[in-house]
Motif scaffolding. Sequence first.
Motif, PDB file in Angstrom:
ATOM      1  N   PHE A  52       0.834  -1.194   0.000  1.00  0.00           N
ATOM      2  CA  PHE A  52       0.000   0.000   0.000  1.00  0.00           C
ATOM      3  C   PHE A  52       0.874   1.251   0.000  1.00  0.00           C
ATOM      4  O   PHE A  52       1.948   1.277   0.604  1.00  0.00           O
ATOM      5  N   GLU A  53       0.407   2.280  -0.674  1.00  0.00           N
ATOM      6  CA  GLU A  53       1.023   3.607  -0.604  1.00  0.00           C
ATOM      7  C   GLU A  53       0.439   4.264   0.648  1.00  0.00           C
ATOM      8  O   GLU A  53      -0.779   4.386   0.774  1.00  0.00           O
ATOM      9  N   VAL A  54       1.292   4.696   1.575  1.00  0.00           N
ATOM     10  CA  VAL A  54       0.819   5.182   2.866  1.00  0.00           C
ATOM     11  C   VAL A  54       1.197   6.644   3.074  1.00  0.00           C
ATOM     12  O   VAL A  54       2.369   7.015   2.934  1.00  0.00           O
ATOM     13  N   THR A  55       0.201   7.438   3.415  1.00  0.00           N
ATOM     14  CA  THR A  55       0.413   8.817   3.844  1.00  0.00           C
ATOM     15  C   THR A  55       0.094   8.872   5.327  1.00  0.00           C
ATOM     16  O   THR A  55      -0.955   8.395   5.757  1.00  0.00           O
ATOM     17  N   LEU A  56       0.990   9.435   6.113  1.00  0.00           N
ATOM     18  CA  LEU A  56       0.794   9.570   7.548  1.00  0.00           C
ATOM     19  C   LEU A  56       0.456  11.018   7.882  1.00  0.00           C
ATOM     20  O   LEU A  56       1.230  11.923   7.575  1.00  0.00           O
ATOM     21  N   ALA A  57      -0.699  11.217   8.495  1.00  0.00           N
ATOM     22  CA  ALA A  57      -1.081  12.546   8.986  1.00  0.00           C
ATOM     23  C   ALA A  57      -0.359  12.750  10.315  1.00  0.00           C
ATOM     24  O   ALA A  57      -0.899  12.466  11.384  1.00  0.00           O
ATOM     25  N   HIS A  58       0.871  13.230  10.249  1.00  0.00           N
ATOM     26  CA  HIS A  58       1.747  13.253  11.430  1.00  0.00           C
ATOM     27  C   HIS A  58       1.205  14.112  12.564  1.00  0.00           C
ATOM     28  O   HIS A  58       1.463  13.831  13.732  1.00  0.00           O
ATOM     29  N   ASP A  59       0.433  15.130  12.260  1.00  0.00           N
ATOM     30  CA  ASP A  59      -0.102  15.984  13.318  1.00  0.00           C
ATOM     31  C   ASP A  59      -1.471  15.507  13.808  1.00  0.00           C
ATOM     32  O   ASP A  59      -2.108  16.159  14.636  1.00  0.00           O
ATOM     33  N   ALA A  60      -1.902  14.356  13.326  1.00  0.00           N
ATOM     34  CA  ALA A  60      -3.123  13.705  13.814  1.00  0.00           C
ATOM     35  C   ALA A  60      -2.738  12.408  14.527  1.00  0.00           C
ATOM     36  O   ALA A  60      -3.467  11.430  14.529  1.00  0.00           O
ATOM     37  N   CYS A  61      -1.541  12.425  15.110  1.00  0.00           N
ATOM     38  CA  CYS A  61      -0.996  11.314  15.891  1.00  0.00           C
ATOM     39  C   CYS A  61      -0.358  11.905  17.146  1.00  0.00           C
ATOM     40  O   CYS A  61      -0.079  13.101  17.202  1.00  0.00           O
ATOM     41  N   ALA A  62      -0.124  11.056  18.133  1.00  0.00           N
ATOM     42  CA  ALA A  62       0.520  11.525  19.362  1.00  0.00           C
ATOM     43  C   ALA A  62       1.275  10.377  20.022  1.00  0.00           C
ATOM     44  O   ALA A  62       1.006   9.205  19.750  1.00  0.00           O
ATOM     45  N   ALA A  63       2.196  10.764  20.897  1.00  0.00           N
ATOM     46  CA  ALA A  63       3.002   9.792  21.651  1.00  0.00           C
ATOM     47  C   ALA A  63       3.018  10.201  23.120  1.00  0.00           C
ATOM     48  O   ALA A  63       2.770  11.355  23.468  1.00  0.00           O
ATOM     49  N   PHE A  64       3.344   9.243  23.961  1.00  0.00           N
ATOM     50  CA  PHE A  64       3.429   9.463  25.404  1.00  0.00           C
ATOM     51  C   PHE A  64       4.856   9.194  25.866  1.00  0.00           C
ATOM     52  O   PHE A  64       5.568   8.413  25.243  1.00  0.00           O
ATOM     53  N   ASP A  65       5.222   9.800  26.995  1.00  0.00           N
ATOM     54  CA  ASP A  65       6.578   9.530  27.484  1.00  0.00           C
ATOM     55  C   ASP A  65       6.726   8.108  28.000  1.00  0.00           C
ATOM     56  O   ASP A  65       7.808   7.550  27.985  1.00  0.00           O
ATOM     57  N   SER A  66       5.633   7.488  28.394  1.00  0.00           N
ATOM     58  CA  SER A  66       5.715   6.112  28.889  1.00  0.00           C
ATOM     59  C   SER A  66       6.016   5.113  27.780  1.00  0.00           C
ATOM     60  O   SER A  66       6.335   3.962  28.056  1.00  0.00           O
ATOM     61  N   THR A  67       5.947   5.547  26.519  1.00  0.00           N
ATOM     62  CA  THR A  67       6.194   4.628  25.415  1.00  0.00           C
ATOM     63  C   THR A  67       7.680   4.522  25.068  1.00  0.00           C
ATOM     64  O   THR A  67       8.041   3.772  24.179  1.00  0.00           O
ATOM     65  N   ALA A  68       8.523   5.280  25.760  1.00  0.00           N
ATOM     66  CA  ALA A  68       9.961   5.215  25.509  1.00  0.00           C
ATOM     67  C   ALA A  68      10.643   4.677  26.761  1.00  0.00           C
ATOM     68  O   ALA A  68      10.938   5.421  27.687  1.00  0.00           O
ATOM     69  N   ASP A  69      10.877   3.394  26.776  1.00  0.00           N
ATOM     70  CA  ASP A  69      11.493   2.748  27.928  1.00  0.00           C
ATOM     71  C   ASP A  69      13.007   2.739  27.747  1.00  0.00           C
ATOM     72  O   ASP A  69      13.541   2.008  26.911  1.00  0.00           O
ATOM     73  N   THR A  70      13.693   3.559  28.511  1.00  0.00           N
ATOM     74  CA  THR A  70      15.146   3.631  28.413  1.00  0.00           C
ATOM     75  C   THR A  70      15.832   2.838  29.530  1.00  0.00           C
ATOM     76  O   THR A  70      17.028   2.990  29.752  1.00  0.00           O
ATOM     77  N   SER A  71      15.081   1.983  30.205  1.00  0.00           N
ATOM     78  CA  SER A  71      15.666   1.207  31.307  1.00  0.00           C
ATOM     79  C   SER A  71      16.745   0.224  30.839  1.00  0.00           C
ATOM     80  O   SER A  71      17.558  -0.222  31.629  1.00  0.00           O
ATOM     81  N   TRP A  72      16.769  -0.090  29.575  1.00  0.00           N
ATOM     82  CA  TRP A  72      17.757  -1.010  29.032  1.00  0.00           C
ATOM     83  C   TRP A  72      19.167  -0.426  29.098  1.00  0.00           C
ATOM     84  O   TRP A  72      20.157  -1.150  29.030  1.00  0.00           O
ATOM     85  N   CYS A  73      19.259   0.904  29.211  1.00  0.00           N
ATOM     86  CA  CYS A  73      20.568   1.556  29.240  1.00  0.00           C
ATOM     87  C   CYS A  73      20.537   2.653  30.299  1.00  0.00           C
ATOM     88  O   CYS A  73      19.917   3.695  30.083  1.00  0.00           O
ATOM     89  N   PRO A  74      21.215   2.450  31.407  1.00  0.00           N
ATOM     90  CA  PRO A  74      21.175   3.434  32.490  1.00  0.00           C
ATOM     91  C   PRO A  74      21.647   4.826  32.075  1.00  0.00           C
ATOM     92  O   PRO A  74      21.257   5.816  32.674  1.00  0.00           O
ATOM     93  N   ASP A  75      22.477   4.905  31.039  1.00  0.00           N
ATOM     94  CA  ASP A  75      22.995   6.202  30.600  1.00  0.00           C
ATOM     95  C   ASP A  75      22.136   6.870  29.528  1.00  0.00           C
ATOM     96  O   ASP A  75      22.416   7.993  29.125  1.00  0.00           O
ATOM     97  N   ALA A  76      21.114   6.176  29.054  1.00  0.00           N
ATOM     98  CA  ALA A  76      20.260   6.750  28.010  1.00  0.00           C
ATOM     99  C   ALA A  76      19.399   7.864  28.596  1.00  0.00           C
ATOM    100  O   ALA A  76      18.824   7.712  29.673  1.00  0.00           O
ATOM    101  N   PRO A  77      19.312   8.987  27.904  1.00  0.00           N
ATOM    102  CA  PRO A  77      18.470  10.080  28.410  1.00  0.00           C
ATOM    103  C   PRO A  77      16.986   9.733  28.259  1.00  0.00           C
ATOM    104  O   PRO A  77      16.596   8.992  27.360  1.00  0.00           O
ATOM    105  N   ARG A  78      16.185  10.258  29.164  1.00  0.00           N
ATOM    106  CA  ARG A  78      14.728  10.087  29.077  1.00  0.00           C
ATOM    107  C   ARG A  78      14.243  10.932  27.910  1.00  0.00           C
ATOM    108  O   ARG A  78      14.596  12.107  27.785  1.00  0.00           O
TER     109      ARG A  78
END
Length: 188
Positions: free
Chosen positions: A131-157
């Motif tokens: 399929f040819e896909v167009t993403l309406a990027h401003d009709a989407c959102a993300a949360f901070d809980s979706t980025a788990d950086t626990s795998w690397c203690p030095d990774a920034p939040r």
Amino acid sequence: MKLAQNAVLVLIDFQKGFSEPVWGARNNPDAEGNAARLLAGWRDAGGLVSHVRHESLQAASPLAGAGADWIAELAPRKGEAVFEKHVNSAFIGTGLQDWLHRHDTAALVVAGLTTPHCVSTTCRMAANLGFEVTLAHDACAAFDSTADTSWCPDAPRLSPQQVHDMAVSHLHGEFVTARSTSAIICDV
């Protein structure tokens, strides 16, 4: 850029459960409003719409029970396709792909929650399915809980905006063409 004549609008996981505090901070408070504008323009043009929602199999999930309900401004109307999923991709176990083929669809416009999970997974799979896909990027959102950086203690939040921008950046050019809601509406 003109959208394909037979493009289908795919709205992913615009559900009440995403307003729960468990998700943490979020970017783009206008995502639902932009998606509602896109949906209104799509309906006015007589385009095909499909709604996908996550029905969690875990009773304690924010996306189970009443949390799985659609938010009012993006609820399906009679006659619009509805697909329920239990995983990130809108194509796994839903019948979406068959429905799109029955409607001779080659192109999708995608909006939804959350950018790095169900939106990204669906967009990647759609592109891989041809399929040819167009993403309406401003009709989407993300949360901070979706980025788990626990795998690397030095990774920034990562902030929700960084999570969103990274997800869109990984998709654009290879799996999707990322465009604003306003630009897409001009082509409907």
